[in-house]
Design a protein around this motif. Structure first.
Motif, PDB file in Angstrom:
ATOM      1  N   HIS A  52       0.842  -1.191   0.000  1.00  0.00           N
ATOM      2  CA  HIS A  52       0.000   0.000   0.000  1.00  0.00           C
ATOM      3  C   HIS A  52       0.880   1.245   0.000  1.00  0.00           C
ATOM      4  O   HIS A  52       1.898   1.303   0.697  1.00  0.00           O
ATOM      5  N   LEU A  53       0.483   2.235  -0.789  1.00  0.00           N
ATOM      6  CA  LEU A  53       1.194   3.509  -0.896  1.00  0.00           C
ATOM      7  C   LEU A  53       2.660   3.291  -1.266  1.00  0.00           C
ATOM      8  O   LEU A  53       3.557   4.002  -0.798  1.00  0.00           O
ATOM      9  N   GLN A  54       2.894   2.264  -2.093  1.00  0.00           N
ATOM     10  CA  GLN A  54       4.202   1.985  -2.646  1.00  0.00           C
ATOM     11  C   GLN A  54       4.024   1.642  -4.119  1.00  0.00           C
ATOM     12  O   GLN A  54       2.903   1.579  -4.628  1.00  0.00           O
ATOM     13  N   TYR A  55       5.142   1.406  -4.802  1.00  0.00           N
ATOM     14  CA  TYR A  55       5.085   1.105  -6.233  1.00  0.00           C
ATOM     15  C   TYR A  55       5.111  -0.407  -6.462  1.00  0.00           C
ATOM     16  O   TYR A  55       5.955  -0.945  -7.163  1.00  0.00           O
ATOM     17  N   GLY A  56       4.160  -1.062  -5.800  1.00  0.00           N
ATOM     18  CA  GLY A  56       3.952  -2.485  -5.941  1.00  0.00           C
ATOM     19  C   GLY A  56       2.460  -2.756  -5.940  1.00  0.00           C
ATOM     20  O   GLY A  56       1.658  -1.818  -5.849  1.00  0.00           O
ATOM     21  N   ILE A  57       2.062  -3.997  -6.006  1.00  0.00           N
ATOM     22  CA  ILE A  57       0.647  -4.339  -6.174  1.00  0.00           C
ATOM     23  C   ILE A  57      -0.158  -3.914  -4.945  1.00  0.00           C
ATOM     24  O   ILE A  57       0.021  -4.443  -3.859  1.00  0.00           O
ATOM     25  N   SER A  58      -1.046  -2.944  -5.135  1.00  0.00           N
ATOM     26  CA  SER A  58      -1.900  -2.489  -4.040  1.00  0.00           C
ATOM     27  C   SER A  58      -3.237  -3.211  -4.036  1.00  0.00           C
ATOM     28  O   SER A  58      -3.954  -3.187  -3.035  1.00  0.00           O
TER      29      SER A  58
END
Length: 343
Positions: A52-58
């Motif tokens: 969450h709130l990162q550049y990965g699968i949310s």
């Protein structure tokens, strides 16, 4: 080479699904292509991480809904959905829907606890209820009940032309037996067993007692045994191990150097428990499949399981993952006694 009392029966992999914030479509497409490749190579399962709130699968449930329409056999899992960000009733609806769309291939893995950086996100996530939210195992129990068909309301029947159910819809037969808990402590292992879940154990465990053991493999073994001791299925209860494993059989010299540097950079954190949670990390395993098989057969946790979801490293290129997965399926898996699934 020492033999394992539990020959490897199921081989899976776990990917984080990174993307460029300016071009997120490319990273998501890469993740879907990797899952498609896994199916062609005969892997039994593909798992996605959750960020969450990162550049990965949310939104792993949405990604796996897409993957379900591009594959036909491989099982699709989440490792893991942090329930502190979720409403269990709404999540139960989404999970059942994707399980139906996939033909019964979804393996949802979850965990509990306050969301990461909760003090910074609480007002955005729970502006009216931040102080009263329950982040305990009760959140998992609610999800289990909804997925397994217990009533969510005392109202059902017909109102005008609308028909209402007292259970979450759709109901997907079998999904309740394919729910996993991602745990790293004796307490979480025990709770998962008592509630009939499956157990995901990864490359991180809690060392627990400051005066207790700090050998990763032995701690992981104790968690697996604690889980099975409290599960209705006993020794037959499902456990999947998720170490970072990087075979180099077909890697180029440049790839091998990159993989070894990656593992070396993360090695210092494995020497002692980290932080107030006393987290203990397993070393990343890099080498030929023959070397990796020998190391895994000597690992107390690995010897206790018959299925794995080896974690792909962060930040590598698409072609690196293709090479790693191909070597896993064609070299490492067979060296561990595994056979690829039929198409």
């Amino acid at each position: 080479m020492p033999s394992t009392p539990r020959p490897l029966r199921r081989l899976g992999f776990l990917t984080i699904g990174l993307f460029d914030g300016a071009d997120p479509g490319k990273g998501h497409e890469s993740t879907l292509e990797i899952i498609e490749l896994g199916e062609r190579l005969g892997f039994d399962s593909a798992w996605v991480r959750h960020r969450h709130l990162q550049y990965g699968i949310s939104s792993p449930v949405a990604v796996l809904a897409a993957a379900s329409q591009r594959t036909s056999r491989i099982e699709l899992g989440t490792a893991v959905i942090p329930l502190g960000w979720e409403n269990p009733l709404r999540l139960a609806e989404d999970l059942a829907t994707v399980d139906i769309l996939s033909g019964g291939r979804l393996n949802p893995g979850v965990s509990v606890g306050p969301p990461m950086h909760y003090e910074q996100v609480r007002e955005a996530l729970y502006p009216d209820t931040a102080d009263s939210e329950d982040f305990s195992y009760e959140r998992v129990r609610r999800l289990l009940d909804f997925v397994r068909g217990k009533p969510a309301t005392d109202f059902s029947g017909v109102e005008g032309i609308e028909v209402f159910s007292d259970r979450v819809q759709p109901q997907s037969p079998g999904l309740g037996q394919r729910l996993w808990y991602g745990g790293g402590s004796l307490g979480s292992a025990r709770w998962a067993g008592e509630h009939g879940m499956n157990f995901l154990t990864s490359s991180v465990v809690r060392a627990g007692d400051p005066d207790g053991p700090t050998d990763f493999a032995e701690i992981q073994l104790s968690h697996i045994r604690e889980f099975r001791a409290h599960h209705p299925d006993g020794d037959a209860a499902r456990v999947s191990q998720g170490l970072v494993v990087i075979p180099t059989d077909s890697a180029t010299p440049e790839q091998r150097a990159k993989y070894e540097a990656y593992a070396a950079g993360r090695l210092p954190r494995t020497t002692a428990p980290q932080g107030p949670g006393r987290l203990l990390f397993a070393p990343d395993l890099v080498g030929t499949s023959a070397e990796l098989a020998e190391r895994l057969h000597g690992h107390a946790g690995f010897r206790e399981v018959d299925e794995v979801a080896f974690a792909l490293p962060f930040t590598f290129e698409h072609e690196d993952y293709v090479q790693i997965l191909t070597d896993m399926a064609t070299h490492l898996g067979p060296a561990l006694g595994w056979r690829p699934a039929a198409a």
